[in-house]
Design a protein around this motif. Structure first.
Motif, PDB file in Angstrom:
ATOM      1  N   UNK A  37       0.833  -1.208   0.000  1.00 24.49           N
ATOM      2  CA  UNK A  37       0.000   0.000   0.000  1.00 24.49           C
ATOM      3  C   UNK A  37       0.863   1.250   0.000  1.00 24.49           C
ATOM      4  N   UNK A  38       0.259   2.347  -0.439  1.00 23.63           N
ATOM      5  CA  UNK A  38       0.955   3.631  -0.579  1.00 23.63           C
ATOM      6  C   UNK A  38       0.205   4.705   0.198  1.00 23.63           C
ATOM      7  N   UNK A  39       0.915   5.393   1.085  1.00 20.64           N
ATOM      8  CA  UNK A  39       0.314   6.471   1.875  1.00 20.64           C
ATOM      9  C   UNK A  39       0.134   7.711   1.005  1.00 20.64           C
ATOM     10  N   UNK A  40      -1.035   8.359   1.154  1.00 18.49           N
ATOM     11  CA  UNK A  40      -1.365   9.561   0.394  1.00 18.49           C
ATOM     12  C   UNK A  40      -1.565  10.727   1.354  1.00 18.49           C
ATOM     13  N   UNK A  41      -0.916  11.834   1.068  1.00 18.63           N
ATOM     14  CA  UNK A  41      -1.048  13.048   1.875  1.00 18.63           C
ATOM     15  C   UNK A  41      -1.974  14.022   1.156  1.00 18.63           C
ATOM     16  N   UNK A  42      -3.198  14.160   1.651  1.00 14.49           N
ATOM     17  CA  UNK A  42      -4.163  15.072   1.038  1.00 14.49           C
ATOM     18  C   UNK A  42      -3.832  16.517   1.356  1.00 14.49           C
ATOM     19  N   UNK A  43      -3.833  17.361   0.337  1.00  6.70           N
ATOM     20  CA  UNK A  43      -3.363  18.744   0.489  1.00  6.70           C
ATOM     21  C   UNK A  43      -4.478  19.774   0.590  1.00  6.70           C
ATOM     22  N   UNK A  44      -5.728  19.368   0.390  1.00  7.30           N
ATOM     23  CA  UNK A  44      -6.793  20.381   0.275  1.00  7.30           C
ATOM     24  C   UNK A  44      -7.782  20.281   1.433  1.00  7.30           C
ATOM     25  N   UNK A  45      -7.744  21.302   2.279  1.00  6.48           N
ATOM     26  CA  UNK A  45      -8.598  21.327   3.461  1.00  6.48           C
ATOM     27  C   UNK A  45     -10.068  21.296   3.068  1.00  6.48           C
ATOM     28  N   UNK A  46     -10.799  20.425   3.710  1.00  8.04           N
ATOM     29  CA  UNK A  46     -12.217  20.298   3.440  1.00  8.04           C
ATOM     30  C   UNK A  46     -12.526  19.330   2.317  1.00  8.04           C
ATOM     31  N   UNK A  47     -11.514  18.959   1.559  1.00  6.28           N
ATOM     32  CA  UNK A  47     -11.727  18.035   0.446  1.00  6.28           C
ATOM     33  C   UNK A  47     -10.990  16.706   0.633  1.00  6.28           C
ATOM     34  N   UNK A  48      -9.738  16.752   1.080  1.00  4.32           N
ATOM     35  CA  UNK A  48      -9.008  15.486   1.218  1.00  4.32           C
ATOM     36  C   UNK A  48      -7.938  15.503   2.302  1.00  4.32           C
ATOM     37  N   UNK A  49      -7.891  16.562   3.129  1.00  4.00           N
ATOM     38  CA  UNK A  49      -6.803  16.675   4.100  1.00  4.00           C
ATOM     39  C   UNK A  49      -6.937  15.689   5.256  1.00  4.00           C
ATOM     40  N   UNK A  50      -8.030  14.943   5.326  1.00  4.91           N
ATOM     41  CA  UNK A  50      -8.189  13.921   6.359  1.00  4.91           C
ATOM     42  C   UNK A  50      -7.898  12.518   5.818  1.00  4.91           C
ATOM     43  N   UNK A  51      -7.217  12.468   4.695  1.00  2.00           N
ATOM     44  CA  UNK A  51      -6.944  11.176   4.050  1.00  2.00           C
ATOM     45  C   UNK A  51      -6.201  10.228   4.989  1.00  2.00           C
ATOM     46  N   UNK A  52      -5.185  10.709   5.683  1.00  2.00           N
ATOM     47  CA  UNK A  52      -4.442   9.835   6.589  1.00  2.00           C
ATOM     48  C   UNK A  52      -5.308   9.393   7.765  1.00  2.00           C
ATOM     49  N   UNK A  53      -6.091  10.303   8.306  1.00  2.00           N
ATOM     50  CA  UNK A  53      -6.991   9.973   9.409  1.00  2.00           C
ATOM     51  C   UNK A  53      -8.006   8.913   8.980  1.00  2.00           C
ATOM     52  N   UNK A  54      -8.419   8.972   7.713  1.00  2.00           N
ATOM     53  CA  UNK A  54      -9.394   8.015   7.175  1.00  2.00           C
ATOM     54  C   UNK A  54      -8.731   6.746   6.637  1.00  2.00           C
TER      55      UNK A  54
END
Length: 244
Positions: free
Chosen positions: A143-160
């Protein structure tokens, strides 16, 4: 008779090149292509990659600092899951490296992804720009970790725990039999046969852009409206200031 003679004399004394000049259409200069259009043409992406999605991906590429600027991954959720809609692009060498099926979140839609979320437990896909990080072996394998850069759109990617991984439900045979791919909990899941080569190509600091023709995202993305080059951390800080 007199009129015919006059007409004959007129044509007799016309310049030799008059007729040719009149019958030749004026030269129309070619309209120069933009850098984005030229790259799209050079990479032979016509009828393969959605130009608008490609254009947005390059807009983000100009704005986001990252370790590897040669590789961009584009996921186009305006296409159905039964079609290849993940593209790994080598911008430096002007090559399409991979074209693959990719699954979307189970609550984002059936064959098409039409609903998106950044919320924990939504089981939906997220739109926008990510930078890839390191790999690991998890419950879904490589698997590959993704760092979401856009608040409100994908910045909780790691948390999810939104990561790229392989899944048997993303096999072409599933799409052929069920009329759509199986769906994830929000992760962009790949066919098992392509998981390792794709992840190894895009890991450690490349850009990933997930596109859909979503008016809310397209009108509110701070990255798409940013022209100067900024780091991922600066993008998150900028998003925070805008929404304060």
């Amino acid at each position: 008779m007199l009129s015919r003679v006059c007409l004959y004399l007129i044509f007799l004394f016309l310049p030799a090149n008059y007729t040719a000049t009149r019958s030749t259409s004026p030269s129309v200069p070619a309209i120069p292509l933009s850098d984005c259009q030229q790259l799209y043409t050079d990479m032979q992406l016509e009828n393969v990659v959605n130009y608008k999605a490609f254009e947005y991906a390059l807009t983000g590429a100009k704005a986001i600092e990252r370790r590897n600027k040669d590789i961009i991954t584009l996921i186009d959720f305006s296409k159905p899951s039964t079609e290849e809609r993940l593209y790994v692009l080598d911008i430096r060498h002007k090559k399409l490296l991979f074209s693959s099926l990719v699954s979307h979140g189970k609550n984002s839609g059936g064959n098409y992804a039409t609903s998106f979320s950044n919320e924990v437990g939504s089981y939906k896909s997220s739109l926008g720009f990510f930078v890839t990080e390191n790999t690991y072996q998890g419950k879904n394998g490589y698997s590959l970790i993704l760092n979401g850069l856009e608040k409100g759109f994908n910045d909780r990617a790691k948390e999810r725990a939104i990561v790229m991984h392989g899944a048997s439900y993303c096999n072409p045979s599933v799409a052929a039999s069920a009329g759509r791919l199986g769906r994830s909990f929000g992760c962009p899941a790949l066919p098992p046969s392509l998981t390792k080569p794709i992840i190894n190509t895009i890991k450690n600091g490349t850009l990933l852009y997930i596109y859909a023709n979503d008016k809310h995202y397209l009108s509110h993305s701070t990255i798409l409206s940013t022209e100067k080059s900024i780091s991922p951390n600066s993008i998150i800080a900028l998003n925070n200031r805008i929404r304060e």
